[in-house]
Design a protein around this motif. Structure first.
Motif, PDB file in Angstrom:
ATOM      1  N   ALA A   8     -92.432  58.418 -11.822  1.00  0.00           N
ATOM      2  CA  ALA A   8     -93.449  58.344 -12.968  1.00  0.00           C
ATOM      3  C   ALA A   8     -94.689  57.483 -12.490  1.00  0.00           C
ATOM      4  O   ALA A   8     -95.731  57.610 -13.276  1.00  0.00           O
ATOM      5  N   THR A   9     -94.454  56.919 -11.361  1.00  0.00           N
ATOM      6  CA  THR A   9     -96.003  56.121 -11.036  1.00  0.00           C
ATOM      7  C   THR A   9     -96.814  56.998 -10.144  1.00  0.00           C
ATOM      8  O   THR A   9     -97.848  56.455  -9.998  1.00  0.00           O
ATOM      9  N   GLN A  14     -98.056  59.401 -14.077  1.00  0.00           N
ATOM     10  CA  GLN A  14     -98.603  58.774 -14.882  1.00  0.00           C
ATOM     11  C   GLN A  14     -99.210  59.329 -15.989  1.00  0.00           C
ATOM     12  O   GLN A  14     -99.155  58.918 -17.260  1.00  0.00           O
ATOM     13  N   VAL A  17     -96.352  60.642 -18.214  1.00  0.00           N
ATOM     14  CA  VAL A  17     -95.948  59.603 -19.087  1.00  0.00           C
ATOM     15  C   VAL A  17     -96.654  59.089 -20.268  1.00  0.00           C
ATOM     16  O   VAL A  17     -96.222  59.167 -21.427  1.00  0.00           O
ATOM     17  N   LYS A  18     -97.956  59.229 -19.978  1.00  0.00           N
ATOM     18  CA  LYS A  18     -99.060  59.236 -21.212  1.00  0.00           C
ATOM     19  C   LYS A  18     -99.021  60.219 -22.260  1.00  0.00           C
ATOM     20  O   LYS A  18     -98.640  59.825 -23.410  1.00  0.00           O
ATOM     21  N   SER A  21     -95.426  59.879 -24.041  1.00  0.00           N
ATOM     22  CA  SER A  21     -95.574  58.705 -24.921  1.00  0.00           C
ATOM     23  C   SER A  21     -96.212  58.874 -26.162  1.00  0.00           C
ATOM     24  O   SER A  21     -95.732  58.432 -27.397  1.00  0.00           O
ATOM     25  N   ILE A  29     -87.439  55.121 -17.003  1.00  0.00           N
ATOM     26  CA  ILE A  29     -88.151  55.390 -15.583  1.00  0.00           C
ATOM     27  C   ILE A  29     -87.325  54.857 -14.740  1.00  0.00           C
ATOM     28  O   ILE A  29     -87.172  53.665 -14.485  1.00  0.00           O
ATOM     29  N   ALA A  37     -94.345  49.220 -11.714  1.00  0.00           N
ATOM     30  CA  ALA A  37     -94.067  50.432 -12.480  1.00  0.00           C
ATOM     31  C   ALA A  37     -94.516  49.859 -14.125  1.00  0.00           C
ATOM     32  O   ALA A  37     -95.211  50.326 -14.832  1.00  0.00           O
ATOM     33  N   THR A  40     -98.264  49.274 -14.379  1.00  0.00           N
ATOM     34  CA  THR A  40     -98.891  50.437 -14.213  1.00  0.00           C
ATOM     35  C   THR A  40     -98.654  51.313 -15.674  1.00  0.00           C
ATOM     36  O   THR A  40     -99.579  51.903 -16.088  1.00  0.00           O
ATOM     37  N   LEU A  41     -97.460  51.480 -16.064  1.00  0.00           N
ATOM     38  CA  LEU A  41     -97.180  52.472 -17.452  1.00  0.00           C
ATOM     39  C   LEU A  41     -97.021  51.747 -18.709  1.00  0.00           C
ATOM     40  O   LEU A  41     -96.840  52.313 -19.611  1.00  0.00           O
ATOM     41  N   HIS A  45     -91.544  51.012 -22.137  1.00  0.00           N
ATOM     42  CA  HIS A  45     -90.425  51.979 -21.317  1.00  0.00           C
ATOM     43  C   HIS A  45     -89.361  51.154 -21.129  1.00  0.00           C
ATOM     44  O   HIS A  45     -89.514  49.957 -20.743  1.00  0.00           O
ATOM     45  N   TYR A  47     -86.746  50.694 -17.907  1.00  0.00           N
ATOM     46  CA  TYR A  47     -86.846  50.779 -16.487  1.00  0.00           C
ATOM     47  C   TYR A  47     -85.611  50.902 -15.757  1.00  0.00           C
ATOM     48  O   TYR A  47     -84.682  49.901 -15.996  1.00  0.00           O
TER      49      TYR A  47
END
Length: 299
Positions: A8-9, A14, A17-18, A21, A29, A37, A40-41, A45, A47
């Protein structure tokens, strides 16, 4: 949906994920570095730092597997080749095992692969049913796909994505290509006749979303735009989007000296057609290279 996701990173991850979401999916993730993560995200979420903490995937509706050591990140020493294989094969095998151990397994498993599966093909167009040329990139992808497809059952459908060169802002292959073009020093590699099979990152993320919700979709899908180009046209299109010349060729021998065996990925190329992807009902927003590059470089 409640979705378990790896990779996901990364550049594609990325953006995916956007998108997911925004559609109110719940994401768990898997990442080796939870703090990075999360930064970044986002903190909304769940993890997980290790799949070993799971005994099954009963609580997930879908799995998306994008994990893997960058294949063009470093020169292909024997050690680096092993890392490339292990980073893809091991996590895919673990996900398949968890799916098999589930009483109520996820309904879909979407797993990345790459057009490197086909190996060198010259100027002959290939689609999902074409024969591959046996070389390292094919061997990596073939086992990667095999491990994912082992989880296919009447309860879980598996979709394998053979991803081409992903074009988008601030990352991926394009970011590495741009500096010489911005200086007016860009151009084709060699004679520029080899194929460039590409996909806009928006089309790739929406293709993954399409496969998530298309219940009849299963098997292998080429994640490439329907109009691949040769490298000469690709270079000219980058130059046009930047309003820069693109006429200075990069000698093939220079790439091979700099990159070793890995240069074959760039020098050989393929013309890959998304036959099964189009048949699944997916519509590309960016089927042609010039509008795709304009959307990225002129925005």
């Amino acid at each position: 949906m409640n979705i378990l996701m790896t990779g996901a990173t990364g550049f594609v991850g990325q953006q995916l994920v956007k998108l997911l979401s925004e559609q109110s999916h719940q994401l768990t993730i898997v990442t080796r570095n939870i703090s990075h993560a999360t930064a970044t995200l986002g903190g909304q979420h769940k993890y997980l730092d290790n799949l070993d903490k799971l005994n099954n995937l009963n609580n997930y509706d879908a799995v998306i597997n994008l994990a893997g050591e960058p294949i063009v990140g470093k020169r292909w020493s024997n050690q680096q080749k092993q890392r490339i294989c292990d980073s893809r094969w091991n996590i895919t095998a673990m996900l398949t095992q968890l799916i098999k151990q589930s009483d109520t397994p996820p309904a879909s498993f979407i797993s990345a692969s790459a057009i490197g599966f086909y190996g060198r093909q010259g100027s002959t167009p290939v689609d999902e049913d074409s024969q591959a040329h046996n070389e390292f990139s094919h061997q990596v992808c073939s086992e990667w796909e095999h491990l994912a497809l082992k989880s296919q059952s009447e309860n879980t459908r598996v979709c394998v994505l053979r991803i081409g060169i992903v074009l988008g802002k601030n990352g991926g292959a394009l970011a590495k290509m741009l500096p010489p073009f911005k200086l007016g020093l860009g151009g084709p590699i060699g004679k520029g006749l080899h194929g460039v099979s590409w996909i806009h990152i928006d089309d790739l993320t929406h293709l993954i979303q399409h496969l998530l919700v298309t219940d009849e979709a299963q098997g292998v899908f080429n994640a490439t735009a329907p109009n691949p180009v040769n490298h000469k046209l690709f270079a000219e299109s980058i130059g046009a989007s930047l309003n820069r010349p693109a006429v200075i060729p990069t000698p093939v021998i220079a790439l091979k000296l700099a990159m070793g065996e890995m240069a074959d990925l760039i020098v050989e190329g393929q013309f890959v057609l998304p036959k099964r992807t189009l048949a699944s009902g997916f519509n590309f927003k960016y089927p042609d290279i010039s509008p795709a590059l304009d959307s990225i470089l002129k925005a």
